[in-house]
Design a protein around this motif. Structure first.
Motif, PDB file in Angstrom:
ATOM      1  N   ARG A 111       2.593  11.605   1.155  1.00  0.00           N
ATOM      2  CA  ARG A 111       2.698  12.684   2.141  1.00  0.00           C
ATOM      3  C   ARG A 111       3.518  13.786   1.501  1.00  0.00           C
ATOM      4  NH1 ARG A 111       4.339   9.249   7.521  1.00  0.00           N
ATOM      5  NH2 ARG A 111       2.440   8.027   7.624  1.00  0.00           N
TER       6      ARG A 111
ATOM      7  N   ILE B  83      11.819  -7.978   5.745  1.00  0.00           N
ATOM      8  CA  ILE B  83      10.821  -7.176   5.043  1.00  0.00           C
ATOM      9  C   ILE B  83      11.090  -7.303   3.549  1.00  0.00           C
ATOM     10  CG2 ILE B  83      10.496  -5.489   6.905  1.00  0.00           C
ATOM     11  CD1 ILE B  83      12.144  -3.506   5.211  1.00  0.00           C
TER      12      ILE B  83
ATOM     13  N   THR C 277      12.917   5.783  14.262  1.00  0.00           N
ATOM     14  CA  THR C 277      12.765   5.854  12.814  1.00  0.00           C
ATOM     15  C   THR C 277      13.890   5.067  12.163  1.00  0.00           C
ATOM     16  OG1 THR C 277      14.044   7.905  12.720  1.00  0.00           O
ATOM     17  CG2 THR C 277      11.651   8.122  12.801  1.00  0.00           C
TER      18      THR C 277
ATOM     19  N   MET D 254       0.844  -1.186   0.000  1.00  0.00           N
ATOM     20  CA  MET D 254       0.000   0.000   0.000  1.00  0.00           C
ATOM     21  C   MET D 254       0.883   1.240   0.000  1.00  0.00           C
ATOM     22  SD  MET D 254      -2.829   1.020   2.815  1.00  0.00           S
ATOM     23  CE  MET D 254      -3.247   2.697   3.028  1.00  0.00           C
ATOM     24  N   ILE D 255       0.557   2.197  -0.857  1.00  0.00           N
ATOM     25  CA  ILE D 255       1.317   3.438  -0.976  1.00  0.00           C
ATOM     26  C   ILE D 255       0.468   4.591  -0.457  1.00  0.00           C
ATOM     27  CG2 ILE D 255       2.495   5.008  -2.547  1.00  0.00           C
ATOM     28  CD1 ILE D 255       2.763   2.662  -4.492  1.00  0.00           C
ATOM     29  N   GLU D 256       1.092   5.413   0.360  1.00  0.00           N
ATOM     30  CA  GLU D 256       0.431   6.595   0.901  1.00  0.00           C
ATOM     31  C   GLU D 256       1.304   7.788   0.515  1.00  0.00           C
ATOM     32  OE1 GLU D 256       0.091   8.381   5.386  1.00  0.00           O
ATOM     33  OE2 GLU D 256      -0.073   6.232   5.147  1.00  0.00           O
TER      34      GLU D 256
ATOM     35  N   LYS E 287       6.561   9.382  -0.778  1.00  0.00           N
ATOM     36  CA  LYS E 287       5.699   8.212  -0.887  1.00  0.00           C
ATOM     37  C   LYS E 287       6.002   7.331   0.313  1.00  0.00           C
ATOM     38  CE  LYS E 287       5.547   7.988  -5.913  1.00  0.00           C
ATOM     39  NZ  LYS E 287       5.869   7.170  -7.094  1.00  0.00           N
ATOM     40  N   VAL E 288       4.975   6.897   0.996  1.00  0.00           N
ATOM     41  CA  VAL E 288       5.143   6.032   2.166  1.00  0.00           C
ATOM     42  C   VAL E 288       4.617   4.653   1.800  1.00  0.00           C
ATOM     43  CG1 VAL E 288       4.512   5.658   4.579  1.00  0.00           C
ATOM     44  CG2 VAL E 288       4.871   7.984   3.735  1.00  0.00           C
ATOM     45  N   PHE E 289       5.473   3.645   1.947  1.00  0.00           N
ATOM     46  CA  PHE E 289       5.105   2.267   1.634  1.00  0.00           C
ATOM     47  C   PHE E 289       4.929   1.504   2.940  1.00  0.00           C
ATOM     48  CE2 PHE E 289       7.275   3.890  -2.005  1.00  0.00           C
ATOM     49  CZ  PHE E 289       6.704   3.274  -3.103  1.00  0.00           C
ATOM     50  N   ASN E 290       3.851   0.765   3.060  1.00  0.00           N
ATOM     51  CA  ASN E 290       3.627  -0.077   4.226  1.00  0.00           C
ATOM     52  C   ASN E 290       4.036  -1.504   3.888  1.00  0.00           C
ATOM     53  OD1 ASN E 290       2.448   1.945   5.934  1.00  0.00           O
ATOM     54  ND2 ASN E 290       0.638   1.848   4.620  1.00  0.00           N
ATOM     55  N   VAL E 291       4.915  -2.062   4.701  1.00  0.00           N
ATOM     56  CA  VAL E 291       5.377  -3.434   4.509  1.00  0.00           C
ATOM     57  C   VAL E 291       5.233  -4.167   5.831  1.00  0.00           C
ATOM     58  CG1 VAL E 291       6.987  -2.831   2.660  1.00  0.00           C
ATOM     59  CG2 VAL E 291       7.789  -2.834   5.011  1.00  0.00           C
ATOM     60  N   LYS E 292       5.192  -5.493   5.769  1.00  0.00           N
ATOM     61  CA  LYS E 292       5.063  -6.303   6.981  1.00  0.00           C
ATOM     62  C   LYS E 292       6.365  -7.031   7.269  1.00  0.00           C
ATOM     63  CE  LYS E 292       0.124  -7.167   6.847  1.00  0.00           C
ATOM     64  NZ  LYS E 292      -0.915  -8.190   6.860  1.00  0.00           N
TER      65      LYS E 292
END
Length: 96
Positions: free
Chosen positions: A5, A21, A48, A1-3, A9-14
């Motif tokens: 800001r 990751i 961070t 998922m890309i968000e 670009k902010v990528f969500n990874v698990k």
């Protein structure tokens, strides 16, 4: 998922059960990394993470390719001989 800001670009990874990751393909293409590329991870005081591609020998070679290389010649009085060492003489006089 890309968000998005702003310009970022902010990528969500698990995180996997093995602590790994997956870096999304879009990011890998953006920063030109592939299997075997060494990455540096910096941990900030606020937890961070900053992940950077570690420069390769070729990256460093390309970086310094345009830097002039010359033997510095001096006059008898100890000043730089500008006709034999023009790049060094120019560099030394930049702040004058």
């Amino acid at each position: 998922m890309i968000e998005k800001r702003g310009a970022q670009k902010v990528f969500n990874v698990k995180l996997s059960t093995k602590g790994q990751i997956v870096i999304p393909a879009e990011i890998r293409k953006m920063i030109d990394v592939s299997s075997g590329t060494t990455l540096q991870i910096t941990v900030g005081d606020d937890a961070t993470l900053i992940i950077r591609k570690k420069p390769t020998a070729l990256d460093w070679s390309n970086l310094i390719a345009g830097i002039p290389n010359e033997v510095v010649s001096y006059n008898e009085d100890g000043t730089v001989n500008a006709s034999k060492s023009p790049h060094f003489a120019e560099w030394m006089s930049e702040d004058e």
